[in-house]
Design a protein around this motif. Structure first.
Motif, PDB file in Angstrom:
ATOM      1  N   SER A  57       0.799  -1.240   0.000  1.00 41.15           N
ATOM      2  CA  SER A  57       0.000   0.000   0.000  1.00 41.15           C
ATOM      3  C   SER A  57       0.827   1.284   0.000  1.00 41.15           C
ATOM      4  O   SER A  57       0.296   2.346  -0.294  1.00 41.15           O
ATOM      5  CB  SER A  57      -0.967  -0.009   1.175  1.00 41.15           C
ATOM      6  N   ARG A  69      -0.128   5.317  -9.701  1.00 38.75           N
ATOM      7  CA  ARG A  69      -1.574   5.241  -9.482  1.00 38.75           C
ATOM      8  C   ARG A  69      -2.341   6.161 -10.416  1.00 38.75           C
ATOM      9  O   ARG A  69      -3.569   6.036 -10.535  1.00 38.75           O
ATOM     10  CB  ARG A  69      -1.890   5.615  -8.031  1.00 38.75           C
TER      11      ARG A  69
ATOM     12  N   SER B  41      -6.176  13.934  -7.456  1.00 40.96           N
ATOM     13  CA  SER B  41      -4.995  14.361  -6.699  1.00 40.96           C
ATOM     14  C   SER B  41      -4.410  13.167  -5.956  1.00 40.96           C
ATOM     15  O   SER B  41      -5.048  12.120  -5.814  1.00 40.96           O
ATOM     16  CB  SER B  41      -5.390  15.421  -5.699  1.00 40.96           C
ATOM     17  N   SER B  42      -3.230  13.372  -5.446  1.00 42.44           N
ATOM     18  CA  SER B  42      -2.567  12.340  -4.659  1.00 42.44           C
ATOM     19  C   SER B  42      -3.413  11.931  -3.445  1.00 42.44           C
ATOM     20  O   SER B  42      -3.519  10.741  -3.127  1.00 42.44           O
ATOM     21  CB  SER B  42      -1.212  12.899  -4.220  1.00 42.44           C
ATOM     22  N   LEU B  45      -6.012   9.557  -4.548  1.00 44.24           N
ATOM     23  CA  LEU B  45      -5.464   8.225  -4.817  1.00 44.24           C
ATOM     24  C   LEU B  45      -5.211   7.469  -3.519  1.00 44.24           C
ATOM     25  O   LEU B  45      -5.383   6.248  -3.453  1.00 44.24           O
ATOM     26  CB  LEU B  45      -4.174   8.347  -5.636  1.00 44.24           C
ATOM     27  N   ASP B  46      -4.851   8.214  -2.482  1.00 40.16           N
ATOM     28  CA  ASP B  46      -4.620   7.572  -1.175  1.00 40.16           C
ATOM     29  C   ASP B  46      -5.875   6.853  -0.671  1.00 40.16           C
ATOM     30  O   ASP B  46      -5.772   5.905   0.112  1.00 40.16           O
ATOM     31  CB  ASP B  46      -4.192   8.610  -0.136  1.00 40.16           C
ATOM     32  N   SER B  49      -5.556   3.184  -1.402  1.00 42.15           N
ATOM     33  CA  SER B  49      -4.267   2.531  -1.091  1.00 42.15           C
ATOM     34  C   SER B  49      -4.423   1.042  -0.834  1.00 42.15           C
ATOM     35  O   SER B  49      -3.534   0.247  -1.179  1.00 42.15           O
ATOM     36  CB  SER B  49      -3.647   3.160   0.166  1.00 42.15           C
ATOM     37  N   LEU B  51      -6.037  -1.091  -2.279  1.00 43.39           N
ATOM     38  CA  LEU B  51      -5.968  -1.878  -3.527  1.00 43.39           C
ATOM     39  C   LEU B  51      -4.558  -2.391  -3.802  1.00 43.39           C
ATOM     40  O   LEU B  51      -4.391  -3.434  -4.444  1.00 43.39           O
ATOM     41  CB  LEU B  51      -6.390  -1.015  -4.717  1.00 43.39           C
ATOM     42  N   LEU B 261      -8.212   3.826  -9.089  1.00 44.90           N
ATOM     43  CA  LEU B 261      -6.927   4.308  -9.599  1.00 44.90           C
ATOM     44  C   LEU B 261      -6.954   4.413 -11.123  1.00 44.90           C
ATOM     45  O   LEU B 261      -7.177   3.409 -11.802  1.00 44.90           O
ATOM     46  CB  LEU B 261      -5.817   3.336  -9.183  1.00 44.90           C
TER      47      LEU B 261
END
Lengths: 421, 421
Positions: A57, A69, B41-42, B45-46, B49, B51, B261
């Motif tokens: 992760s 990602r 954004s990042s 995507l978090d 995580s 996944l 993602l």
């Protein structure tokens, strides 16, 4: 008192009766065996279990601060292209790493050539009248299906132990401008295990073709799939084509489908810089980028070429006994039969069994009746038609060893019965 | 003593000088801002995580004892098709779950129609002379690129707040048999956020078309991407088309690219049974099956529709402040300008900013000079040509909030400067 001819005829009848009885007994077991497709076994898939929890992760950043990602990265991760550089025989910048599978890449490069033309085509193939592909036979049914789906005429050429019959190939491509492509499985070919010799590869790279945009569809599916310690390496088609002034001739394909996980693997394309540019110009209309997480996952798992080689050794340990078992059974049961031969491959996924002319379909039908699924006779030839009705593809990797043994015995019985009938 | 006109002219000059100075000051900061693409954004995507370590090394078996690690399963896992059944508005058997991305599925269904024809086509589109698509504008540049790549003529039709101008659409499709398709982003459209009304959807489903094989390319990319609590639902195109006797008219697409993602997500196709059969008959030439591990990974992570809705709420919490900031800045700086308007979307990824006719390219150029990348003016129209040079697509999701605020200020300054010049 009986004479010799009578006794001999009686012997034959008795032998045939015994074969029939053995077949009936086999059938009565009600087995369900399957030797149709080149699928890894469950134990082989277990070798890549680690992939199922990778990359982890917190691990999503690739070289160049790439967030795997998010969108982008059409050509594939730099480290993934480097990982496969040796296997593909080209520099990373001449490689595209895509989603599964290489079959999809082959299909799509045919489609793009039909609709757009290659970078050397005066116009799309679909606007130039008939397109034809040379098809070494026996060959891979899914190659042939692509041609059939898209109306590409298939011209069979004989496949020998050292590659296609090059006098036939060279004559055809020099005379017929409609021949725009050729299917090649250059190493441990599907289904015979043939390995293209250096001389054959050199001739494919150097030969004159009537079509200026002729392409070798170089499906190097089994490049690391050795069954012996010999680890055969073939000549480098990308380098040779460039050296002979045909840098754009080869489209090289490979995948990790039978290295890691079929379906969940990576596919690779390698060629000249110009061909890579051409492919990326097509791909960018279709996608913003491949599954980079799966590329990172594979990079973390396989690590480097030594990692791939180590994994392939573990595959080999699992599948060699199955190949040996089939060869052992065929040797014991079929060696005395005239016109029955089979290949002893040094790599790949198949054994190709040749039975007397006109008997392949009958053998496959008898096998089916007895609970053994075989690839349909003819599948190894364009349009599913083996003109000699001889070749049967045996795929021993998926079933467990006892099933492989049973199935091989069953197939041998079917060959004996068919030829006795 | 100065008269009113003089004073007014001086005021204008002073105001323009101030704008110029503000722009120069902005530019002097040497910022690098990017509002070009609809990327998560990042922090978004978090949210997915988990996944990255799913499904886990012992979890690879799907319904029907499917080993997700091996070949097969062309239509996608049963549980994946069930997971998306509500979102797609059809039964699981009318859904195909494929690899990323929906763009690839749209591209490929165009390609298959060109090379093979749809299940209602007398012959392949490429053999029927010119093919045309209706393109509601402003629209999505990547839809237009597919048409441009494959030589499909694009006919723009106006997109209103409740969907395309249906009198124009109905007239065109009834008269012109070359019109074989139409791009639709029916909900929270890219870039205006338009939502097709029930009346518009009904009319699209029921209208007469000159082409018997006309297809709605129904790109429901933002179906769960709400920006308010309203959670708008649109009419069911598959059901309506069937009810009006055109069951094969809709090709419905969606994906998890902006749910989980991008790149590493799933793409979905839904339609009539006949269309699904048609698509599978094409796909089977291209692949033995999709990445089922990634499907299982998504099923484990998203679980059910409530799981998807919960995740989308967390996305909303992250991106709504960015949309609000842009709207706030535009409201404060641009509200007084004539012929300057922008959308206030209730979902999706974009704000569409309309500037006075002839000014969009200038605004984008000024922005670039000042360190703000915007989607090229014209990208929202076929062939990259906005005939009125008015529309600018703003994508506020990717940068962090302070950058979004700076970029919005900068864009507002560019609009002010361009219109003052």
């Amino acid at each position: 008192m009986t004479n010799v001819a009578q006794r001999s005829s009686e012997d034959v009848s008795r032998a045939n009766r015994q074969i029939r009885e053995a077949y009936d007994a086999f059938k009565a077991k009600g087995l369900k065996l399957n030797l149709t497709r080149g699928k890894p076994s469950s134990a082989q898939l277990d070798l890549s279990s680690a992939l199922l929890s990778l990359p982890g992760s917190a691990d999503y950043t690739a070289e160049g601060a790439t967030d795997c990602r998010n969108y982008g990265g059409l050509q594939g991760l730099a480290e993934a292209r480097r990982l496969f550089s040796g296997i593909m025989g080209t520099a990373p910048e001449q490689i595209v790493v895509a989603n599964n599978s290489s079959l999809a890449l082959m299909h799509d490069t045919v489609v793009y050539a039909l609709l757009k033309g290659t970078c050397d085509s005066a116009s799309p193939w679909s606007k130039q009248g008939e397109s034809s592909f040379l098809c070494p036979v026996p060959g891979y049914d899914r190659h042939f299906s692509i041609c059939e789906e898209h109306g590409i005429r298939m011209i069979p050429v004989p496949l020998n132990g050292d590659g296609p019959d090059m006098s036939a190939v060279a004559r055809l491509v020099s005379q017929d401008a409609s021949i725009r492509g050729m299917w090649c499985v250059p190493k441990y070919s599907n289904p015979t295990g043939a390995v293209y010799s250096d001389a054959v590869v050199e001739r494919l790279a150097s030969m004159k073709t009537a079509a200026p945009d002729f392409r070798l569809y170089w499906d190097n599916a089994y490049t690391v799939h050795h069954l012996t310690d010999e680890h055969i390496e073939i000549a480098n088609i990308v380098e040779l084509c460039a050296r002979h002034g045909h840098p754009n001739r080869p489209f090289v394909f490979a995948s990790t489908s039978k290295v890691t996980l079929p379906g969940a693997g990576l596919a690779m394309f390698a060629s000249s810089k110009e061909n890579v540019k051409w492919l990326l110009a097509r791909l960018t209309q279709r996608t913003i980028g491949p599954d980079k997480i799966n590329q990172l996952r594979h990079v973390r798992f396989l690590k480097d070429e030594a990692g791939i080689a180590g994994l392939m050794d573990r595959h080999k340990a699992l599948i060699v006994p199955k190949f040996q078992k089939v060869l052992e059974v065929f040797g014991a049961k079929l060696a005395h039969l005239p016109h029955v031969t089979w290949t002893k491959p040094k790599g790949g996924y198949f054994i190709s069994l040749d039975v007397p002319q006109g008997f392949a379909r009958r053998v496959v039908a008898l096998a089916k009746e007895a609970g053994i699924e075989l690839t349909p006779a003819g599948a190894t030839h364009p349009y599913g038609k083996d003109p000699e009705d001889r070749t049967i593809r045996i795929a021993p990797t998926f079933p467990e060893l006892p099933e492989v043994a049973q199935a091989a015995e069953g197939v041998a019985l079917c060959v004996l019965l068919a030829t006795a009938e």
